[in-house]
Design a protein around this motif. Structure first.
Motif, PDB file in Angstrom:
ATOM      1  N   ALA A  21      37.669 -16.843  16.916  1.00  0.00           N
ATOM      2  CA  ALA A  21      38.706 -16.358  17.529  1.00  0.00           C
ATOM      3  C   ALA A  21      39.560 -15.646  17.760  1.00  0.00           C
ATOM      4  O   ALA A  21      40.080 -15.563  17.251  1.00  0.00           O
ATOM      5  CB  ALA A  21      37.317 -15.511  18.275  1.00  0.00           C
ATOM      6  N   TRP A  22      40.180 -17.191  18.171  1.00  0.00           N
ATOM      7  CA  TRP A  22      41.039 -18.027  19.008  1.00  0.00           C
ATOM      8  C   TRP A  22      42.233 -17.641  18.280  1.00  0.00           C
ATOM      9  O   TRP A  22      43.643 -17.016  18.276  1.00  0.00           O
ATOM     10  CB  TRP A  22      40.645 -18.613  20.092  1.00  0.00           C
ATOM     11  N   LEU A  23      41.876 -18.314  17.087  1.00  0.00           N
ATOM     12  CA  LEU A  23      43.463 -18.840  16.389  1.00  0.00           C
ATOM     13  C   LEU A  23      43.456 -17.697  15.589  1.00  0.00           C
ATOM     14  O   LEU A  23      44.483 -17.692  15.211  1.00  0.00           O
ATOM     15  CB  LEU A  23      42.360 -20.301  15.084  1.00  0.00           C
ATOM     16  N   GLN A  24      42.856 -16.823  14.681  1.00  0.00           N
ATOM     17  CA  GLN A  24      43.124 -15.071  14.106  1.00  0.00           C
ATOM     18  C   GLN A  24      43.834 -14.343  15.621  1.00  0.00           C
ATOM     19  O   GLN A  24      44.733 -14.535  15.039  1.00  0.00           O
ATOM     20  CB  GLN A  24      42.039 -14.629  14.297  1.00  0.00           C
ATOM     21  N   ARG A  25      44.085 -15.154  16.577  1.00  0.00           N
ATOM     22  CA  ARG A  25      45.063 -14.045  18.407  1.00  0.00           C
ATOM     23  C   ARG A  25      45.950 -14.773  18.108  1.00  0.00           C
ATOM     24  O   ARG A  25      46.928 -14.636  19.296  1.00  0.00           O
ATOM     25  CB  ARG A  25      44.371 -13.763  18.860  1.00  0.00           C
ATOM     26  N   ALA A  26      46.619 -16.391  17.995  1.00  0.00           N
ATOM     27  CA  ALA A  26      47.195 -17.414  18.437  1.00  0.00           C
ATOM     28  C   ALA A  26      48.405 -17.338  18.130  1.00  0.00           C
ATOM     29  O   ALA A  26      48.970 -16.801  17.166  1.00  0.00           O
ATOM     30  CB  ALA A  26      47.129 -19.095  17.408  1.00  0.00           C
ATOM     31  N   ALA A  27      49.442 -17.751  18.852  1.00  0.00           N
ATOM     32  CA  ALA A  27      50.657 -17.320  19.297  1.00  0.00           C
ATOM     33  C   ALA A  27      51.353 -18.297  17.883  1.00  0.00           C
ATOM     34  O   ALA A  27      50.780 -19.358  18.754  1.00  0.00           O
ATOM     35  CB  ALA A  27      51.612 -16.937  19.680  1.00  0.00           C
ATOM     36  N   ARG A  28      52.252 -18.064  17.052  1.00  0.00           N
ATOM     37  CA  ARG A  28      52.985 -19.490  16.197  1.00  0.00           C
ATOM     38  C   ARG A  28      51.837 -20.140  15.279  1.00  0.00           C
ATOM     39  O   ARG A  28      52.816 -21.500  15.343  1.00  0.00           O
ATOM     40  CB  ARG A  28      53.878 -19.859  17.407  1.00  0.00           C
ATOM     41  N   LEU A  29      50.841 -19.951  15.024  1.00  0.00           N
ATOM     42  CA  LEU A  29      50.087 -21.073  14.616  1.00  0.00           C
ATOM     43  C   LEU A  29      50.816 -20.980  13.118  1.00  0.00           C
ATOM     44  O   LEU A  29      51.266 -19.801  12.807  1.00  0.00           O
ATOM     45  CB  LEU A  29      48.420 -20.252  14.357  1.00  0.00           C
ATOM     46  N   GLY A  30      51.118 -22.056  13.176  1.00  0.00           N
ATOM     47  CA  GLY A  30      51.911 -22.094  11.388  1.00  0.00           C
ATOM     48  C   GLY A  30      53.380 -22.638  11.578  1.00  0.00           C
ATOM     49  O   GLY A  30      54.655 -22.645  11.029  1.00  0.00           O
ATOM     50  N   SER A  31      54.110 -22.001  12.918  1.00  0.00           N
ATOM     51  CA  SER A  31      55.237 -22.522  12.965  1.00  0.00           C
ATOM     52  C   SER A  31      55.273 -23.625  14.097  1.00  0.00           C
ATOM     53  O   SER A  31      54.808 -24.251  14.446  1.00  0.00           O
ATOM     54  CB  SER A  31      55.420 -21.341  13.855  1.00  0.00           C
ATOM     55  N   VAL A  32      56.856 -23.954  13.834  1.00  0.00           N
ATOM     56  CA  VAL A  32      57.479 -25.236  15.007  1.00  0.00           C
ATOM     57  C   VAL A  32      57.562 -25.064  16.324  1.00  0.00           C
ATOM     58  O   VAL A  32      58.638 -24.033  16.135  1.00  0.00           O
ATOM     59  CB  VAL A  32      58.678 -26.072  14.332  1.00  0.00           C
ATOM     60  N   ILE A  33      56.696 -25.939  16.930  1.00  0.00           N
ATOM     61  CA  ILE A  33      56.865 -25.731  18.492  1.00  0.00           C
ATOM     62  C   ILE A  33      57.139 -26.440  18.967  1.00  0.00           C
ATOM     63  O   ILE A  33      56.627 -27.663  18.977  1.00  0.00           O
ATOM     64  CB  ILE A  33      56.113 -24.635  19.129  1.00  0.00           C
ATOM     65  N   THR A  34      57.489 -26.724  20.467  1.00  0.00           N
ATOM     66  CA  THR A  34      57.657 -27.806  21.518  1.00  0.00           C
ATOM     67  C   THR A  34      56.136 -27.950  22.495  1.00  0.00           C
ATOM     68  O   THR A  34      56.280 -26.788  23.221  1.00  0.00           O
ATOM     69  CB  THR A  34      58.968 -28.242  21.822  1.00  0.00           C
TER      70      THR A  34
END
Length: 247
Positions: A195-208
């Motif tokens: 449930a958390w992952l379904q709402r996660a910001a920038r999942l699959g994107s490059v982050i720091t």
């Protein structure tokens, strides 16, 4: 409706709701929500100041816990999901909402809420947890009050036009938290992780992700079974237990 088994106290003014949690925990026998309508010395993660314009939300849930520390720490995900549900309940909409690892809520890309967990001891044990929650309901702090590179602060009012008072929001949040806490105690983190992952910001994107000593840049792959941030970096997969995340 207020959840059964949870206490509620509303203070006109307090230094910090987490500090109040420390003061009252010796006398508690059950979970207790503390709401401060004005807060003079609020704190965020790593001791940072938390600005509290009038009409915003500052509350702490004082919760009895019995699990190992690494499991107790997963309450940040419980609180994040509860906040998400509370925003939906008071606005009737979920568009623009996202959860930022490890403990922020975003609205239209800006930070609208944050969570701070602190262990509380009683009788020599760390058997209570203070879950401090700050929400920009009416106003957002000036951008100059946040650290360089941090997401812009936003408010519920500025982003949605919804005028929600602190006590109204507390009722929605307390009900949502009670539901998520029941799910967590019954099914463990596995019951919340997807449930958390379904709402996660920038999942699959490059982050720091920046820790006290290192900086990791990579693709946000998932959150693992221990709640760690998992990045795919140039040097391989990295599981990170604690860090500040930048987009």
């Amino acid at each position: 409706m207020w959840p059964e088994g949870y206490g509620r106290r509303v203070l006109d003014e307090v230094d910090s709701t987490n500090a109040e949690a420390v003061r009252i925990v010796p006398a508690l026998e059950a979970p207790e929500w503390i709401l401060g309508l004005r807060q003079s010395a609020g704190r965020g993660r790593r001791g940072r100041a938390w600005s509290m314009p009038e009409g915003n939300f500052a509350a702490t849930l004082v919760l009895p816990v019995a699990e190992p520390p690494q499991v107790v720490a997963l309450r940040s995900f419980v609180a994040s999901l509860a906040l998400y549900e509370a925003f939906v309940a008071v606005t009737g909409r979920s568009d623009g909402l996202a959860l930022k690892w490890p403990n922020d809520v975003l609205m239209n890309g800006g930070k609208v809420a944050g969570i701070l967990l602190e262990s509380l001891g009683r009788h020599g044990n760390c058997d209570w947890l203070a879950i401090g929650i700050g929400v920009n309901l009416a106003a957002a702090p000036d951008v100059g009050e946040v650290e360089p590179g941090a997401l812009r602060p936003v408010s519920l009012l500025s982003e949605t036009g919804a005028r929600v008072g602190p006590e109204e929001f507390l009722t929605a949040l307390a009900a949502a938290y009670a539901r998520e806490e029941t799910r967590f105690r019954g099914y463990g983190f596995a019951g919340l992780r997807e449930a958390w992952l379904q709402r996660a910001a920038r999942l699959g994107s490059v982050i720091t992700a920046r820790t006290g000593r290192h900086e990791f840049v990579g693709t946000f792959e998932t959150v693992d079974d221990a709640g760690n941030l998992v990045l795919r970096t140039a040097s391989g997969r990295q599981a990170i237990a604690a860090a500040d995340v930048f987009f």
